[in-house]
Design an enzyme around this catalytic site. Structure first.
Site, PDB file in Angstrom:
ATOM      1  N   TRP A  57       3.451 -21.916 -12.668  1.00  0.00           N
ATOM      2  CA  TRP A  57       3.315 -23.047 -11.736  1.00  0.00           C
ATOM      3  C   TRP A  57       4.725 -23.416 -11.243  1.00  0.00           C
ATOM      4  CZ3 TRP A  57       3.444 -28.741 -13.257  1.00  0.00           C
ATOM      5  CH2 TRP A  57       2.981 -29.550 -12.219  1.00  0.00           C
TER       6      TRP A  57
ATOM      7  N   ALA B  22      -4.316 -27.375 -18.432  1.00  0.00           N
ATOM      8  CA  ALA B  22      -4.664 -28.295 -17.338  1.00  0.00           C
ATOM      9  C   ALA B  22      -6.065 -28.034 -16.785  1.00  0.00           C
ATOM     10  CB  ALA B  22      -3.638 -28.166 -16.215  1.00  0.00           C
TER      11      ALA B  22
END
Ligand code: LMR
Length: 394
Positions: free
Chosen positions: A127, A210
């Protein structure tokens, strides 16, 4: 004095969100930022969240400060959700944070405070905000191989060889499930091999989770995290509620620090509370309270789990539809990986030029590294995307 400030490079994901909004074309498809959307393009408030909000409105009689770590009931509920009984509760220190990003940031600060010379090993790719925050906090970063451009799966041998270079006092950042941005994930045998390397090197794992519930299921998606934390003396886990509870803007996350005993836990707990105090004082409470209410109420929890399954299955359906459409158009199985990937994202594995071509010619927005948010599709747009992929010569 502020004339000394420099313009910072825009976050690639957030910049794309704006470009999409600014595009006047009616026929456009947003596969950018990682938010779930239903078939109508709406990111709905989940049913259980609505019910909990209603109940909270009726019952809440104060909004006075909670504690620096947030409401302990939130930590308890989330630790059960993510770690189950993988480790003893009294070895886990935990603080509520503003979203999963807040948990990641606080984890990096904790690392920096404990070991200013620690290196953090990150998957290549990861990310983009992991990299940005590491740079900002001033932590040395070491990329490890992760994605195999040929198979569009995990370059497992490369990964193992690279994380073996970590030493005690270094940290290896892992995605607990639904790898962002690739969608390619390890199986449990491979996770066990990662654990063996962590044990061998003494490096500390940090798990960013997440998307629990978006991949293979709520329990299945937590399996790797549970295996890792139960196998090493120290670990960090940053959990987000943004996606699986659909409460993106409420900023709800939890940072967990797992240590060997109650004394170490107290030191972690005090340090994490100190870090919260320095950075924002009390963490946001609204989203955390809703999550706690849902997880602790059998009816709300069952409804939440059912809706999460609907969300997960809709993404799986879109994956197989897209893979099938591409198989038909290309006459080959080379896009089969799209059905194998899990979570919101898949990395298509093409060049930034082709991504740009799909944007300009077809109004299809994906991140320039060819990450697609599968939830941005619906049954009607899948064939449009498939045709654009083939027309662009991917
Ligand atoms: C994403 O990767 O798109 C999400 O995690 C949203 C974000 O903050 O980047």
């Amino acid at each position: 004095m502020f004339e000394t400030l420099k313009t910072r490079p825009a976050d690639s994901i957030l910049a794309l969100m704006q470009m999409y909004k600014d595009d006047p074309r009616v026929a456009k498809i947003d596969l950018g930022v990682g938010v779930y959307k239903d078939a109508t393009g709406l990111t709905p408030v989940m049913r259980a969240i609505k019910s909990a909000e209603h109940k909270l409105w009726e019952e809440q009689d104060t909004k006075v400060y909670t504690g620096l770590a947030g409401d302990p009931a939130f930590a308890d509920a989330m630790i059960r959700l993510v770690l189950a009984d993988a480790v003893a509760r009294d070895t886990v220190a935990a603080v509520a944070t503003p979203g999963g990003t807040g948990a990641v940031r606080q984890a990096f600060e904790l690392i920096k405070l404990a070991r200013p010379d620690a290196r953090v090993f990150v998957s290549n790719p990861t990310w983009p905000n992991h990299i940005s925050i590491l740079n900002y906090v001033g932590i040395e970063m070491v990329p490890y191989r992760y994605f195999d451009d040929e198979t569009r799966g995990v370059d497992f041998d490369g990964m193992i060889a690279d994380i073996r270079q970590a030493k005690a006092g270094d940290v290896v950042l892992l995605h607990g499930c639904c790898h962002n941005p690739t969608g390619a994930n390890l199986n449990m045998t491979e996770w066990q091999a990662v654990v063996d390397v962590l044990v061998e090197t003494g490096a500390v794992p940090m798990i960013d989770i997440a998307y629990q519930g978006f991949g293979d299921g709520l329990e299945e998606d937590a399996q790797a995290t549970r295996l890792v934390v139960s196998s090493v003396p120290e670990a960090l886990v940053a959990a987000s509620c943004s996606k699986n509870f659909g409460i993106y803007r409420e900023r709800t996350g939890l940072l967990m620090a797992i240590s060997q005993n109650a004394d170490a836990r107290k030191l972690h707990q005090d340090t994490l509370a100190f870090l919260n105090r320095q950075n924002f004082s009390f963490p946001p409470d609204h989203g955390a309270r809703l999550v706690t209410m849902i997880l602790n109420d059998d009816v709300l929890r069952a409804d939440w789990m059912a809706e999460l399954e609907e969300v997960r299955n809709s993404m799986l359906g879109l994956r197989s539809q897209l893979a099938g459409e591409l198989q038909r158009l290309s006459g080959s199985d080379r896009f089969g990986f799209l059905a194998q990937h899990r979570g919101m994202f898949s990395r298509l594995g093409t060049t930034a030029e082709k991504v740009e071509e799909m944007r300009s010619k077809h109004g299809i927005y994906m991140v320039s590294d060819s990450r697609m948010n599968i939830a941005g599709l619906n049954a009607e747009t899948v064939p449009i995307l498939a045709e654009a992929i083939i027309a662009s010569g991917v």
